[in-house]
Each structure stands twice: as C-alpha cells, then as structure tokens.
Design a protein around this motif. Sequence first.
Motif, PDB file in Angstrom:
ATOM      1  N   SER A  48     -79.927  91.303 -27.338  1.00 14.92           N
ATOM      2  CA  SER A  48     -81.311  91.729 -27.219  1.00 14.92           C
ATOM      3  C   SER A  48     -81.909  91.215 -25.908  1.00 14.92           C
ATOM      4  N   GLY A  49     -82.554  92.105 -25.199  1.00 18.45           N
ATOM      5  CA  GLY A  49     -83.175  91.740 -23.931  1.00 18.45           C
ATOM      6  C   GLY A  49     -82.330  92.040 -22.714  1.00 18.45           C
ATOM      7  N   PHE A  50     -81.109  92.469 -22.940  1.00 19.68           N
ATOM      8  CA  PHE A  50     -80.205  92.796 -21.831  1.00 19.68           C
ATOM      9  C   PHE A  50     -79.719  94.233 -21.999  1.00 19.68           C
ATOM     10  N   VAL A  51     -79.748  95.005 -20.908  1.00 23.29           N
ATOM     11  CA  VAL A  51     -79.383  96.406 -20.995  1.00 23.29           C
ATOM     12  C   VAL A  51     -78.316  96.749 -19.976  1.00 23.29           C
ATOM     13  N   ILE A  52     -77.583  97.799 -20.288  1.00 22.18           N
ATOM     14  CA  ILE A  52     -76.437  98.183 -19.475  1.00 22.18           C
ATOM     15  C   ILE A  52     -76.844  98.608 -18.076  1.00 22.18           C
ATOM     16  N   ASP A  53     -77.996  99.244 -17.945  1.00 26.82           N
ATOM     17  CA  ASP A  53     -78.414  99.704 -16.619  1.00 26.82           C
ATOM     18  C   ASP A  53     -78.650  98.529 -15.674  1.00 26.82           C
ATOM     19  N   LYS A  54     -79.094  97.424 -16.207  1.00 26.65           N
ATOM     20  CA  LYS A  54     -79.382  96.251 -15.394  1.00 26.65           C
ATOM     21  C   LYS A  54     -78.143  95.374 -15.201  1.00 26.65           C
ATOM     22  N   PHE A  55     -77.315  95.273 -16.238  1.00 27.18           N
ATOM     23  CA  PHE A  55     -76.135  94.406 -16.208  1.00 27.18           C
ATOM     24  C   PHE A  55     -74.877  95.184 -16.618  1.00 27.18           C
ATOM     25  N   PRO A  56     -74.457  96.156 -15.827  1.00 27.79           N
ATOM     26  CA  PRO A  56     -73.223  96.864 -16.195  1.00 27.79           C
ATOM     27  C   PRO A  56     -72.021  95.940 -16.157  1.00 27.79           C
ATOM     28  N   ILE A  57     -71.170  96.087 -17.146  1.00 28.24           N
ATOM     29  CA  ILE A  57     -69.996  95.228 -17.316  1.00 28.24           C
ATOM     30  C   ILE A  57     -68.759  96.105 -17.415  1.00 28.24           C
ATOM     31  N   SER A  58     -67.709  95.677 -16.763  1.00 24.06           N
ATOM     32  CA  SER A  58     -66.418  96.346 -16.916  1.00 24.06           C
ATOM     33  C   SER A  58     -65.400  95.367 -17.453  1.00 24.06           C
ATOM     34  N   ARG A  59     -64.437  95.894 -18.186  1.00 22.96           N
ATOM     35  CA  ARG A  59     -63.301  95.088 -18.629  1.00 22.96           C
ATOM     36  C   ARG A  59     -62.090  96.008 -18.710  1.00 22.96           C
ATOM     37  N   PRO A  60     -61.430  96.194 -17.580  1.00 25.35           N
ATOM     38  CA  PRO A  60     -60.334  97.154 -17.528  1.00 25.35           C
ATOM     39  C   PRO A  60     -59.060  96.692 -18.229  1.00 25.35           C
ATOM     40  N   PHE A  90     -72.554  85.246 -40.510  1.00 22.31           N
ATOM     41  CA  PHE A  90     -73.176  86.525 -40.798  1.00 22.31           C
ATOM     42  C   PHE A  90     -72.452  87.718 -40.204  1.00 22.31           C
ATOM     43  N   GLY A  91     -71.228  87.522 -39.772  1.00 21.78           N
ATOM     44  CA  GLY A  91     -70.448  88.634 -39.239  1.00 21.78           C
ATOM     45  C   GLY A  91     -70.655  88.868 -37.773  1.00 21.78           C
ATOM     46  N   ASN A  92     -71.648  88.269 -37.190  1.00 24.98           N
ATOM     47  CA  ASN A  92     -71.885  88.386 -35.751  1.00 24.98           C
ATOM     48  C   ASN A  92     -71.440  87.083 -35.131  1.00 24.98           C
ATOM     49  N   GLU A  93     -70.162  86.987 -34.817  1.00 27.72           N
ATOM     50  CA  GLU A  93     -69.596  85.681 -34.480  1.00 27.72           C
ATOM     51  C   GLU A  93     -69.807  85.301 -33.039  1.00 27.72           C
ATOM     52  N   LYS A  94     -71.022  85.457 -32.545  1.00 22.22           N
ATOM     53  CA  LYS A  94     -71.289  84.993 -31.194  1.00 22.22           C
ATOM     54  C   LYS A  94     -71.605  83.515 -31.245  1.00 22.22           C
ATOM     55  N   LEU A  95     -71.345  82.853 -30.145  1.00 19.36           N
ATOM     56  CA  LEU A  95     -71.579  81.423 -30.020  1.00 19.36           C
ATOM     57  C   LEU A  95     -73.005  81.222 -29.524  1.00 19.36           C
ATOM     58  N   THR A  96     -73.785  80.475 -30.280  1.00 20.10           N
ATOM     59  CA  THR A  96     -75.179  80.231 -29.910  1.00 20.10           C
ATOM     60  C   THR A  96     -75.347  78.759 -29.560  1.00 20.10           C
ATOM     61  N   ASN A 106     -65.897  94.185 -23.824  1.00 19.65           N
ATOM     62  CA  ASN A 106     -64.863  94.749 -24.691  1.00 19.65           C
ATOM     63  C   ASN A 106     -63.845  95.516 -23.851  1.00 19.65           C
ATOM     64  N   GLN A 107     -62.591  95.234 -24.080  1.00 21.93           N
ATOM     65  CA  GLN A 107     -61.546  95.898 -23.322  1.00 21.93           C
ATOM     66  C   GLN A 107     -61.426  97.348 -23.751  1.00 21.93           C
ATOM     67  N   GLY A 108     -61.597  98.238 -22.814  1.00 18.55           N
ATOM     68  CA  GLY A 108     -61.434  99.651 -23.091  1.00 18.55           C
ATOM     69  C   GLY A 108     -62.639 100.345 -23.700  1.00 18.55           C
ATOM     70  N   SER A 109     -63.726  99.650 -23.866  1.00 19.02           N
ATOM     71  CA  SER A 109     -64.934 100.276 -24.409  1.00 19.02           C
ATOM     72  C   SER A 109     -66.169  99.606 -23.827  1.00 19.02           C
ATOM     73  N   GLU A 110     -67.301 100.169 -24.150  1.00 23.13           N
ATOM     74  CA  GLU A 110     -68.559  99.647 -23.598  1.00 23.13           C
ATOM     75  C   GLU A 110     -68.839  98.246 -24.108  1.00 23.13           C
ATOM     76  N   ALA A 111     -69.449  97.445 -23.261  1.00 27.20           N
ATOM     77  CA  ALA A 111     -69.817  96.082 -23.641  1.00 27.20           C
ATOM     78  C   ALA A 111     -70.888  96.092 -24.724  1.00 27.20           C
ATOM     79  N   THR A 112     -70.926  95.005 -25.471  1.00 35.06           N
ATOM     80  CA  THR A 112     -71.943  94.828 -26.513  1.00 35.06           C
ATOM     81  C   THR A 112     -73.012  93.897 -25.982  1.00 35.06           C
ATOM     82  N   TYR A 113     -74.217  94.412 -25.803  1.00 36.72           N
ATOM     83  CA  TYR A 113     -75.306  93.663 -25.177  1.00 36.72           C
ATOM     84  C   TYR A 113     -76.189  92.986 -26.212  1.00 36.72           C
TER      85      TYR A 113
END
Lengths: 112, 114
Positions: free
Chosen positions: B59-71, A95-101, B50-57
């Motif tokens: 559902s149920g997880f938020v940046i304020d609680k789990f900040p992620i870096s990838r320099p 579905f384009g969201n290629e996360k591993l479940t 994600n390298q150079g940009s904000e992480a993709t979280y």
Amino acid sequence: SQQGEEDPQALSIQEGENATMNCSYKTSINNLQWYRQNSGRGLVHLILIRSNEREKHSGRLRVTLDTSKKSSSLLITASRAADTASYFCATITNFGNEKLTFGTGTRLTIIP
Amino acid sequence: SAVISQKPSRDICQRGTSLTIQCQVDSQVTMMFWYRQQPGQSLTLIATANQGSEATYESGFVIDKFPISRPNLTFSTLTVSNMSPEDSSIYLCSASWALNQPQHFGDGTRLSIL
C-alpha cells in the motif's frame, strides 16, 4: 505500518557490559527475527525464533519470546565495540501474507 | 547464506529523472524484495519481486512510480521514476529461499534528489 516497536530507541553502555533490547508487536506471529545494521550497510540476520519457541541462543546472543505478552528481547552479553549498530526486530504474521515487518529499531553504542 | 550485490551504492540525481537500481544474488533464490529506509529509521517494504510475473506492491507504492523487473531467480531491478526530493532515501534489496525464512540484504543504494 510498523508491527513492532523497540525499546529503548537508543542505548549506550560500556564495553564488556550486557545490552538488552526489547521488541513488542501487535498481532499473532509465525516467527520473529532479529537483524543488525551497521552504519551505511545492509541488514544482517542474527536469530529467528518461532512462535512455539521461548528462548534461543547464538554465541553471545540470547533471544526470548513471550507470545502471551507479544514481546521479545535480545540480550548481547560481554559487549564489544564491534557490536555498535542498530538492531531491528521483524515479524512474520500467521495471516497468509508472509511479508517481514520491521520494528522501529534500537541504536546501540558500545563505549570502549 | 546468499551474497547480495546492489548497485549503484549511491547516486545524486536531478528531479524528474529516473534511476534503475540493480540487485544480483550469488545463488538462485525464491523470493526477492525491495525496501525503502530513511536514514536512522526503520524499513518499509515497497514490493515483492516475482520471477516471471508482475511485482506485488505494498500500500502506498505503485508500479508506475517503482517499476520492478525480475527476469530470473538471481536478478532484479527497481526503477525510481520521475524522482522528486521526497524520493531521497536508502533503497535496499533482499532475498530469501522461502517464506518464513531469514532475508539476506544488499548494502543499499543511497539516493539523493536535487
């Protein structure tokens, strides 16, 4: 949420016997992967099987995939004490969201 | 395959504090991920780093609680902020060279919150 459910949840067999674990999933997949996790360790990739494949082998491991039934099985032949671990199936959807479940896992114990 | 080094391997922390977990890969990788696993349970994806940009979280997880870096392409950190006992878990880092490819995992960080 879990895409895959594994059966059985736990399995104990004698060393030398074969172990079979099953995985069922809910949606169309791109591929299905099996991982092993020894106690206190990270996951180790075992086999990847694509949606257009039906069977794959690696050493003592045999994986089958039935996309019509949305199920897969992992067979470990001639089990060894070192095979004691948790085994997880994991899927990547189309579905384009290629996360591993990951599935729920099977805890395998080999009795020496 | 890649070798993933994760540290610390375990920690015991006081509630209300924050902990940063580091993940180092021995080669450049495209994808890095952070998971949470309760003992004896399956893995839940927290986010894609994600390298150079904000992480993709997820559902149920938020940046304020789990900040992620990838320099860069070999390193990522996950911070667990303002910890509570419910954050007690195993946190795992993984890496992959491409989508639809196997992931390689670190040994995890076992976190207990008092």
